[in-house]
Design an enzyme around this catalytic site. Structure first.
Site, PDB file in Angstrom:
ATOM      1  CG  ASP A   1      45.486 -27.340 -19.357  1.00 11.97           C
ATOM      2  OD1 ASP A   1      46.332 -27.839 -20.121  1.00 11.97           O
ATOM      3  OD2 ASP A   1      45.754 -26.909 -18.217  1.00 11.97           O
TER       4      ASP A   1
ATOM      5  CD  GLN B   1      51.423 -26.886 -14.464  1.00  7.01           C
ATOM      6  OE1 GLN B   1      51.436 -26.365 -15.573  1.00  7.01           O
ATOM      7  NE2 GLN B   1      51.486 -28.205 -14.302  1.00  7.01           N
TER       8      GLN B   1
ATOM      9  CE  LYS C   1      52.082 -27.223 -19.187  1.00  7.07           C
ATOM     10  NZ  LYS C   1      51.160 -27.490 -18.088  1.00  7.07           N
TER      11      LYS C   1
END
Ligand code: NAD
Length: 285
Positions: free
Chosen positions: A121, A98, A54
């Site tokens: 997200d 995460q 990422k």
């Protein structure tokens, strides 16, 4: 005739190039670059690989990534305080935590602390709710990326039978909502479904997100169908593999995604897209 491969890596690279161009145009107009805060708690090796990918994608897309690597011992309250300060930080457009988090931290509590406008997200109940109500704002990255792969194939889900195997909050459920939004007739299978074969063999578009190699056998695949394998598993040989028996499915499907190089790169590309759009909404409303 064997299937055509859906090259997620190449499609994702094109998205990232377009995002880079848009970011450069923002900067040329005097705006700052989009900022993404990436939080990792503990040192789960798989998470470390995803986070590295990422951050690399941020560099390719012209997005500033700010690393917050926290020790495993971080408390829920400490993590909440960090998120609240990032919610207020005017240089941050996206906040990514995460997953999975250590067991002593409640995942749903943390997700709900993220400002929905920075939830790149797309996991916050506000954003999932918007998708369920057919007015999506920030969309969960993996299902969103899959819709782009389906667009690429050029086969509209409208009126077709779409089968999603897996019903998790981050993949299966929002995937079903995306397919409904595209006009598909959607069936969702999960751990209590039992025999998957009748569902798989009637699927015009099949999305598999379970996390178990070979759970879908090649001979079940409907000839000519689109097969999207979200699964990411480490095989006995140490190599990455999906949930679908690729070799068998390749002989029957019309289109199929490889693992690696299918859905994974698209997930990251959609994260970049969400971050750019979040910045645009903030800087250039
Ligand atoms: P999860 O464990 O949260 O959910 C798995 C789902 O599979 C559950 O809904 C469960 O009911 C279902 N399931 C379990 N056994 C089943 C069975 N026998 N038959 C039918 N359904 C069954 O997993 P997840 O987070 O949704 O991830 C699924 C897979 O996708 C994993 O391999 C993960 O690594 C991968 N993944 C890949 C990406 C990517 O970007 N490529 C992103 C997220 C997840």
């Amino acid at each position: 005739m064997p299937a055509q491969l859906i090259d997620g890596k190449a499609i994702a690279a094109k998205f990232k190039r377009d995002i880079r161009e848009q970011v450069d145009q923002m900067v040329a107009r005097g705006m700052r670059r989009p900022g993404l805060a990436v939080i990792m708690v503990g040192d789960n090796p798989a998470s470390a690989v995803y986070v590295r990918n990422k951050r690399k994608a941020c560099a390719e897309s012209g997005i500033v990534s700010v690393a917050h690597d926290l020790p495993y011992s971080t408390t829920q309250q400490e993590l909440i305080q960090l998120i609240e300060s990032l919610n207020r930080d005017p240089s941050i457009d996206g906040i990514l935590v995460q997953l999975p988090l250590p067991q002593h931290i409640e995942q749903s509590v943390i997700i709900e602390k993220i400002d929905p406008a920075k939830d790149v997200d797309g996991f916050h109940p506000f954003n999932v709710g918007r998708l369920a109500l057919r007015v999506p704002l920030i969309r969960p990255c993996t299902p969103y990326g899959v819709t782009k792969l389906i667009d690429h194939v050029g086969l509209s889900p409208k009126g077709r039978h779409c089968v999603v195997i897996g019903a998790s909050n981050i993949v299966g459920r929002p995937m079903a909502l995306e397919l409904l939004l595209m006009g598909g007739t959607v069936t969702v299978c999960h751990r209590f479904t039992g025999d998957l074969k009748p569902y798989v063999s009637s699927a015009d578009i099949l999305i598999v997100a379970v996390g178990r190699p070979g759970i879908v056998r090649g001979e079940w695949i409907k000839p000519g169908s689109v097969v999207i394998d979200v699964g990411m598993n480490r095989g006995a040989d140490g190599k990455l593999c999906g949930d679908v028996d690729f070799d068998g499915a390749y002989e029957r499907a019309g289109w199929i995604t490889p693992v690696p190089g299918g859905v994974g790169p698209m997930t990251v590309a959609m994260l970049m897209k969400n971050t750019l759009e979040s910045a645009e909404a903030r800087l250039d409303p």
